[in-house]
Design an enzyme around this catalytic site. Structure first.
Site, mmCIF file in Angstrom:
data_model
loop_
_atom_site.group_PDB
_atom_site.id
_atom_site.type_symbol
_atom_site.label_atom_id
_atom_site.label_comp_id
_atom_site.label_asym_id
_atom_site.label_seq_id
_atom_site.Cartn_x
_atom_site.Cartn_y
_atom_site.Cartn_z
ATOM 1 N N GLN A 54 0.815 -1.209 0.000
ATOM 2 C CA GLN A 54 0.000 0.000 0.000
ATOM 3 C C GLN A 54 0.860 1.276 0.000
ATOM 4 O OE1 GLN A 54 -2.748 -1.814 3.422
ATOM 5 N NE2 GLN A 54 -3.553 0.112 2.667
ATOM 6 N N HIS A 55 0.223 2.365 -0.381
ATOM 7 C CA HIS A 55 0.678 3.756 -0.150
ATOM 8 C C HIS A 55 1.822 4.270 -1.016
ATOM 9 C CE1 HIS A 55 -1.666 2.955 3.394
ATOM 10 N NE2 HIS A 55 -0.713 2.269 4.000
ATOM 11 N N ASP A 85 -2.223 -4.899 -0.397
ATOM 12 C CA ASP A 85 -1.875 -6.266 0.023
ATOM 13 C C ASP A 85 -2.655 -6.714 1.261
ATOM 14 O OD1 ASP A 85 -0.370 -4.619 1.719
ATOM 15 O OD2 ASP A 85 1.545 -5.585 1.279
HETATM 16 O O1 LIG Z 1 1.656 0.287 4.956
HETATM 17 C C1 LIG Z 1 1.116 -0.786 5.124
HETATM 18 C C2 LIG Z 1 -0.281 -0.881 5.577
HETATM 19 O O2 LIG Z 1 -0.858 0.360 5.859
HETATM 20 C C3 LIG Z 1 1.902 -2.048 4.858
HETATM 21 O O3 LIG Z 1 1.238 -3.178 5.349
HETATM 22 C C4 LIG Z 1 2.204 -2.165 3.364
HETATM 23 O O4 LIG Z 1 1.026 -2.485 2.669
HETATM 24 C C5 LIG Z 1 3.339 -3.143 3.095
HETATM 25 O O5 LIG Z 1 2.991 -4.461 3.351
HETATM 26 P P1 LIG Z 1 3.968 -5.724 3.397
HETATM 27 O O6 LIG Z 1 4.914 -5.635 2.279
HETATM 28 O O7 LIG Z 1 4.605 -5.738 4.732
HETATM 29 O O8 LIG Z 1 3.027 -6.904 3.238
#
Ligand SMILES: O=C(CO)[C@@H](O)[C@H](O)COP(=O)(O)O
Ligand SMILES: Nc1ncnc2c1ncn2[C@@H]1O[C@H](COP(=O)(O)OP(=O)(O)O)[C@@H](O)[C@H]1O
EC number: 2.7.1.17
Length: 467
Positions: free
Chosen positions: A71-72, A237
């Site tokens: 995300q983000h 994700d």
């Molecule tokens: O920033 C967040 C949720 O807000 C993280 O959960 C990212 O989405 C990255 O996820 P992973 O790579 O650790 O699964």
């Protein structure tokens, strides 16, 4: 057999699963690593996706695909669709001051929480755009469109399917074909889960202008049709993991990947003015309140490196030390921290004595410290779970599974190790072509007596942190 593909383009790697659309049976899979770092050129994600697809035997027989992505991350594109600069990832903390400024400029945390369900911290896209406008005005001026990692990969897949060319040079579609979904849009800081609309005023506040934004699709809308395969809307994700694990009302999911996340499926949007809970939307039309830490599986990677052992050996070592590691307490702020919002914090170890100076004590303290951060996250979420499900790379560790109930104070349900983000994406793809009847597999339950003194000591240790 009708086949669908699901992609997990997460922080550390890209995974592809190919499954039977009707039953969910796993047919083939592949994976490829991503480079380290908190700013990454998106072309690395595309290369990794192509390699993972190849390892999974290609997509020739696949009729629908969906991408779940970290995300983000801020992906800026120029008028021709070229990437303007490396993407700043969710765990890049350089925009911490921009986040604080934006909170003040709009009138405080409550105003943000009401507007978009979250209070800006460095992770969210809106703060990265402010950073770009302030620090790289030329790149900001070249930015014609802004999207997220999964939006960009889906768009590149659309170009590849349309041209039949799956390579670094696959042509890209026009910018106005960019699409996203509610789940990922809700992590930008300029889309409101409660109204289902962009807040372009907030984007303008942050960035000074409003670049083109992806269309926000509903869960059952194909993002791209007409190529050799349908491309589903995809999602963030964590939203994909919720789909993949079949999260239902009453469940709380704890995911131990690069990030540690704790989230629940909710029927209505949330707005937490403390900023601990991000009030995201999910990939089903509902909502996904979520608490995220920057430090999870990599804390174990770091501890294994210090101890000079493999991850499996670290797990065995941790189980040799007693609960509480005889007072050795590790605060795992190795990448700064997001919850609590301590972007410049560093990790620390407390309670070192001659007796606790052993690899086993370090291993146990690392796992307990990581889990204490997540137990605080569960408290912040404020729900009384019927089930706590443990997933993500670090859930493969037997020590993590056995120590988790002592820290969380509840039994822990562990589904079989699997790629739940990619599975959730594949499930979303299957819904475009059929009514999937995917059976969930047997889970294991881990129980253990809570040891409250571990969290008490951890709480005291977090008040002695060096920035
Ligand atoms: O920033 C967040 C949720 O807000 C993280 O959960 C990212 O989405 C990255 O996820 P992973 O790579 O650790 O699964
Ligand atoms: N058996 C294990 N014990 C502890 N950690 C593990 C184990 N297997 C994998 N991991 C860790 O899980 C992490 C990757 O998890 P994953 O959920 O795929 O992350 P992400 O989705 O953020 O890329 C890596 O840091 C890896 O070292």
């Amino acid at each position: 057999m009708t086949l669908v593909a699901g992609v997990d383009s997460s922080t550390q790697s890209c995974k592809v699963v190919i499954r039977d659309a009707e039953t969910g049976a796993l047919v083939r899979q592949g994976r490829a690593p991503h480079p380290d770092g908190t700013e990454v050129h998106p072309s690395h994600w595309w290369d990794a996706l192509l390699r993972a697809i190849e390892e999974a035997g290609g997509l020739d027989d696949v009729i629908a695909i969906s991408v779940g992505g970290q995300q983000h991350g801020m992906v800026c594109l120029d008028e021709s669709g070229n990437v303007v600069r490396d993407a700043l990832l969710w765990n890049d903390t350089r925009s911490a001051q921009a986040a604080a400024d934006l909170v003040t400029e709009l009138g405080g945390p409550q105003v943000w929480a009401t507007a978009v369900g979250l209070v800006p911290v460095a992770s969210f896209t809106v703060t990265k755009l402010r950073w770009l406008a302030e620090h790289e005005p030329d790149n900001a001026a070249r930015t014609a469109a802004v999207c997220l990692p999964h939006d960009w990969l889906s768009w590149r897949l659309a170009g590849a399917f349309a041209s039949g060319t799956f390579s670094a040079d696959s042509p890209v579609p026009p910018l106005d074909q960019l699409a996203t979904d509610r789940g990922d849009a809700s992590g930008t800081g300029y889309w409101s889960p409660s109204t289902g609309a962009y807040r372009t005023d907030l984007l303008k506040l942050a960035f000074g202008s409003v670049p083109l934004l992806p269309r926000v699709l509903g869960p059952a809308e194909a993002a791209y049709e007409g190529g050799a395969a349908l491309i589903a809307p995809g999602t963030g994700d964590n939203m994909a993991a919720a789909l993949g694990v079949g999260a239902r009302s009453g469940d709380v999911v704890v995911s131990l990947g690069t990030s540690g996340t704790v989230f629940a499926v909710a029927e209505s949007p949330s707005a937490d003015p403390t900023g601990a809970v991000a009030g995201f939307a999910d990939a089903t039309g509902r909502f996904l309140p979520l608490v995220c830490t920057l430090n999870a599986a990599r804390v174990m990677d770091a501890a294994a490196r210090i101890a000079g052992v493999s991850l499996d050996a670290l797990s065995e070592l941790a189980l040799q030390a007693p609960p509480g590691a005889d007072g050795l307490t590790l605060v795992p702020y190795l990448e700064g921290e997001r919850t609590p919002n301590r972007p410049t914090a560093t990790g620390s170890v407390h309670g070192l004595t001659l007796a606790t100076s052993t690899p086993a004590h370090l291993a146990r303290a690392a796992i307990e410290g990581m889990l204490c951060g997540l137990a605080d996250a569960l408290d912040a979420l404020g729900t009384k779970p019927e089930r706590v499900l443990l997933i993500g790379g670090a859930a493969r560790s037997e020590a993590v599974r056995r120590i988790a109930p002592t820290i969380f104070g509840v039994p822990i349900t562990v589904p079989p190790p699997a790629e739940y983000v990619a599975n959730g994406a594949a499930y979303q793809a299957a819904t475009l072509v059929t009514t999937p009847d995917w059976r969930s597999e047997e889970t294991e339950t881990y129980e253990g007596d809570a040891v409250p003194s571990i969290r008490d000591r951890y709480a005291r240790a977090t008040t002695h942190i060096l920035d």
